[in-house]
Design a protein around this motif. Structure first.
Motif, PDB file in Angstrom:
ATOM      1  N   GLY A  20       0.791  -1.221   0.000  1.00 54.50           N
ATOM      2  CA  GLY A  20       0.000   0.000   0.000  1.00 54.50           C
ATOM      3  C   GLY A  20       0.822   1.270   0.000  1.00 54.50           C
ATOM      4  N   ASP A  21       1.997   1.225   0.646  1.00 57.20           N
ATOM      5  CA  ASP A  21       2.828   2.428   0.693  1.00 57.20           C
ATOM      6  C   ASP A  21       3.295   2.848  -0.691  1.00 57.20           C
ATOM      7  OD1 ASP A  21       2.539   2.545   3.386  1.00 57.20           O
ATOM      8  OD2 ASP A  21       4.568   1.901   3.899  1.00 57.20           O
ATOM      9  N   THR A  22       3.372   1.911  -1.612  1.00 57.92           N
ATOM     10  CA  THR A  22       3.737   2.223  -2.989  1.00 57.92           C
ATOM     11  C   THR A  22       2.512   2.541  -3.833  1.00 57.92           C
ATOM     12  OG1 THR A  22       5.710   0.829  -2.905  1.00 57.92           O
ATOM     13  CG2 THR A  22       4.806   1.311  -5.087  1.00 57.92           C
ATOM     14  N   LEU A  23       1.442   1.773  -3.646  1.00 57.23           N
ATOM     15  CA  LEU A  23       0.263   1.934  -4.484  1.00 57.23           C
ATOM     16  C   LEU A  23      -0.510   3.216  -4.185  1.00 57.23           C
ATOM     17  CD1 LEU A  23      -1.148  -1.703  -4.689  1.00 57.23           C
ATOM     18  CD2 LEU A  23      -0.287  -0.305  -6.565  1.00 57.23           C
ATOM     19  N   VAL A  24      -0.647   3.589  -2.903  1.00 56.37           N
ATOM     20  CA  VAL A  24      -1.470   4.744  -2.573  1.00 56.37           C
ATOM     21  C   VAL A  24      -0.959   6.029  -3.219  1.00 56.37           C
ATOM     22  CG1 VAL A  24      -2.222   6.274  -0.706  1.00 56.37           C
ATOM     23  CG2 VAL A  24      -2.514   3.808  -0.483  1.00 56.37           C
ATOM     24  N   PRO A  25       0.327   6.387  -3.084  1.00 54.71           N
ATOM     25  CA  PRO A  25       0.768   7.626  -3.742  1.00 54.71           C
ATOM     26  C   PRO A  25       0.657   7.563  -5.255  1.00 54.71           C
ATOM     27  CG  PRO A  25       2.638   6.446  -2.813  1.00 54.71           C
ATOM     28  CD  PRO A  25       1.414   5.791  -2.285  1.00 54.71           C
ATOM     29  N   ALA A  26       0.875   6.373  -5.836  1.00 55.97           N
ATOM     30  CA  ALA A  26       0.747   6.248  -7.286  1.00 55.97           C
ATOM     31  C   ALA A  26      -0.698   6.446  -7.727  1.00 55.97           C
ATOM     32  CB  ALA A  26       1.248   4.873  -7.733  1.00 55.97           C
ATOM     33  N   LEU A  27      -1.645   5.906  -6.962  1.00 56.55           N
ATOM     34  CA  LEU A  27      -3.055   6.064  -7.307  1.00 56.55           C
ATOM     35  C   LEU A  27      -3.531   7.493  -7.066  1.00 56.55           C
ATOM     36  CD1 LEU A  27      -4.443   2.690  -5.908  1.00 56.55           C
ATOM     37  CD2 LEU A  27      -4.312   3.392  -8.311  1.00 56.55           C
ATOM     38  N   LEU A  28      -2.995   8.149  -6.036  1.00 53.86           N
ATOM     39  CA  LEU A  28      -3.316   9.560  -5.814  1.00 53.86           C
ATOM     40  C   LEU A  28      -2.905  10.386  -7.028  1.00 53.86           C
ATOM     41  CD1 LEU A  28      -2.180  10.105  -2.116  1.00 53.86           C
ATOM     42  CD2 LEU A  28      -4.509  10.164  -2.958  1.00 53.86           C
ATOM     43  N   ASP A  29      -1.708  10.145  -7.510  1.00 51.92           N
ATOM     44  CA  ASP A  29      -1.229  10.884  -8.675  1.00 51.92           C
ATOM     45  C   ASP A  29      -2.071  10.566  -9.904  1.00 51.92           C
ATOM     46  OD1 ASP A  29       0.714  12.165  -7.265  1.00 51.92           O
ATOM     47  OD2 ASP A  29       2.374  10.921  -7.976  1.00 51.92           O
TER      48      ASP A  29
ATOM     49  N   GLY B 122      15.524  10.834   0.658  1.00 55.31           N
ATOM     50  CA  GLY B 122      15.360   9.393   0.539  1.00 55.31           C
ATOM     51  C   GLY B 122      13.926   9.006   0.802  1.00 55.31           C
ATOM     52  N   PRO B 123      13.602   7.727   0.585  1.00 57.38           N
ATOM     53  CA  PRO B 123      12.212   7.286   0.739  1.00 57.38           C
ATOM     54  C   PRO B 123      11.740   7.363   2.166  1.00 57.38           C
ATOM     55  CG  PRO B 123      13.681   5.403   0.429  1.00 57.38           C
ATOM     56  CD  PRO B 123      14.498   6.627   0.196  1.00 57.38           C
ATOM     57  N   GLU B 124      10.486   7.707   2.313  1.00 60.18           N
ATOM     58  CA  GLU B 124       9.877   7.790   3.637  1.00 60.18           C
ATOM     59  C   GLU B 124       8.476   7.190   3.538  1.00 60.18           C
ATOM     60  OE1 GLU B 124       7.919  11.106   6.638  1.00 60.18           O
ATOM     61  OE2 GLU B 124       9.249  11.706   5.023  1.00 60.18           O
ATOM     62  N   PRO B 125       8.162   6.195   4.360  1.00 64.21           N
ATOM     63  CA  PRO B 125       6.842   5.566   4.273  1.00 64.21           C
ATOM     64  C   PRO B 125       5.750   6.520   4.700  1.00 64.21           C
ATOM     65  CG  PRO B 125       7.992   4.798   6.229  1.00 64.21           C
ATOM     66  CD  PRO B 125       8.982   5.626   5.441  1.00 64.21           C
ATOM     67  N   PHE B 126       4.539   6.261   4.202  1.00 63.32           N
ATOM     68  CA  PHE B 126       3.383   7.038   4.648  1.00 63.32           C
ATOM     69  C   PHE B 126       3.212   6.839   6.145  1.00 63.32           C
ATOM     70  CE2 PHE B 126       2.109   7.515   0.286  1.00 63.32           C
ATOM     71  CZ  PHE B 126       1.355   8.669   0.307  1.00 63.32           C
ATOM     72  N   ARG B 127       2.773   7.888   6.809  1.00 60.49           N
ATOM     73  CA  ARG B 127       2.470   7.789   8.235  1.00 60.49           C
ATOM     74  C   ARG B 127       1.015   7.391   8.402  1.00 60.49           C
ATOM     75  NH1 ARG B 127       4.818  13.636   9.352  1.00 60.49           N
ATOM     76  NH2 ARG B 127       4.307  13.761   7.155  1.00 60.49           N
ATOM     77  N   ARG B 128       0.776   6.358   9.171  1.00 58.70           N
ATOM     78  CA  ARG B 128      -0.567   5.833   9.316  1.00 58.70           C
ATOM     79  C   ARG B 128      -1.240   6.454  10.532  1.00 58.70           C
ATOM     80  NH1 ARG B 128       2.961   1.921   8.063  1.00 58.70           N
ATOM     81  NH2 ARG B 128       2.652   0.736   6.155  1.00 58.70           N
ATOM     82  N   LEU B 129      -2.502   6.748  10.404  1.00 67.57           N
ATOM     83  CA  LEU B 129      -3.275   7.301  11.497  1.00 67.57           C
ATOM     84  C   LEU B 129      -4.323   6.286  11.921  1.00 67.57           C
ATOM     85  CD1 LEU B 129      -3.853  10.958  10.342  1.00 67.57           C
ATOM     86  CD2 LEU B 129      -2.123  10.059  11.872  1.00 67.57           C
ATOM     87  N   PRO B 130      -4.794   6.365  13.155  1.00 68.31           N
ATOM     88  CA  PRO B 130      -5.812   5.439  13.611  1.00 68.31           C
ATOM     89  C   PRO B 130      -7.091   5.588  12.790  1.00 68.31           C
ATOM     90  CG  PRO B 130      -4.840   6.644  15.446  1.00 68.31           C
ATOM     91  CD  PRO B 130      -4.360   7.300  14.194  1.00 68.31           C
TER      92      PRO B 130
END
Length: 328
Positions: free
Chosen positions: A163-172, A317-325
């Motif tokens: 998901g950390d890769t797919l979400v930003p790609a789908l947002l774009d 460098g790469p930084e993962p998405f920060r997840r919220l509750p």
């Protein structure tokens, strides 16, 4: 890189926010103004009403999208009769955050995205859009947008591997399909003025693509007119009318916008930055940059720390998405 992608890559900073909100009626979200914010809201399930500060309202049906290109404040609710709730917690919508949620009993599901745009880098691609742009669902006309939204909805409904890769790609992907829908119509079908009409005009679009493909080239009005297939005077008149500034004015503005990005994202010497954006001398570049940004390039670099490249990965460098509750 094509023109729209080029502009967005240069203007965007940081990582975007993404959230899926599954709610049971009645509900109301009060969204404050976000300077330099570019918001996108997609109705997935149920219908809602978005109301601007001036009272103008938009009915959002399933599949509809509301673009808020200037971060304007507004209210979103399941019904115009639902009392306004408290303002949204802005601390929850920081850059790079992802809110995943799912509730099978939810009457309404909305996807929200927010991009931060770099200050002092206004561009007519964004600046000429109205405060709110309502894009009605049309899967037959825009199947790729509907598919991208459906995939993003699935990724935000639950946390899955990759998901950390797919979400930003789908947002774009969603953002680009939306901008294509707005700026991709033919000139006689374009529903917006300014930049959208410029891109819908084949001659002017060709000249803009040429500038963005090679901004350092010593373009003249005559050479750009040749690219557009128009005489010098006809080209200058049409370009100014549609873009909102003369060809040389736009060329200079875009070069300096690129320079500002290079100054904040790289440690390239000033002479190198000047050459990359079409200036033969560092002195001429510095003088033009100071006129545009009210500070010399060296001082601008010190006052503006390195930012995200806009591609989804921070400059360091790469930084993962920060997840919220998951919201209650």
């Amino acid at each position: 890189m094509d023109l729209i992608s080029d502009v967005m890559a240069v203007l965007r900073t940081g990582r975007p926010f993404a959230g899926r909100f599954a709610q049971v009626a009645p509900w109301s979200d009060h969204r404050r103004g976000r300077p330099n914010g570019f918001g996108v809201q997609v109705m997935v399930r149920g219908s809602a009403v978005a109301t601007a500060a001036d009272g103008k309202s938009f009915t959002l049906d399933p599949g509809d999208v509301l673009l808020v290109p200037h971060g304007s404040p507004h209210l979103v609710a399941d019904s115009p009769l639902t009392p306004p709730g408290p303002p949204c917690d802005e601390s929850a919508e920081f850059a790079g955050a992802v809110i995943r949620s799912d509730n099978p009993e939810a009457t309404h599901v909305m996807l929200c995205m927010a991009y931060e745009l770099a200050p002092n880098r206004a561009h007519p691609l964004i600046a000429t859009l109205p405060d709110f742009v309502h894009v009605k669902a049309d899967p037959a006309e825009r199947p790729e947008l509907a598919q991208a939204v459906a995939m993003l909805d699935g990724e935000l409904a639950e946390e899955l591997r990759g998901g950390d890769t797919l979400v930003p790609a789908l947002l774009d992907a969603v953002l680009m399909y939306l901008l294509r829908a707005i700026h991709g119509a033919r000139h006689d079908q374009c529903g917006f003025s300014g930049w959208a009409q410029a891109l819908a005009d084949d001659s002017i679009a060709a000249s803009l693509e040429a500038i963005h493909a090679d901004p350092a080239r010593q373009w003249t009005v005559a050479s750009l007119g040749e690219v557009a297939g128009l005489s010098r005077s006809a080209f200058s008149r049409r370009f100014t009318e549609l873009v909102g500034q003369p060809p040389q004015g736009y060329l200079t503005s875009w070069r300096l916008t690129l320079a500002a990005r290079l100054l904040t994202d790289t440690d390239a010497p000033l002479a190198s930055v000047a050459r990359q954006v079409g200036y033969a001398s560092e002195f001429a570049f510095a003088a033009a940059f100071k006129r545009e940004f009210s500070s010399p390039p060296g001082q601008f670099r010190k006052l503006n720390p390195a930012c995200d490249t806009g591609s989804g990965a921070p400059a360091g460098g790469p930084e993962p998405f920060r997840r919220l509750p998951v919201p209650a």
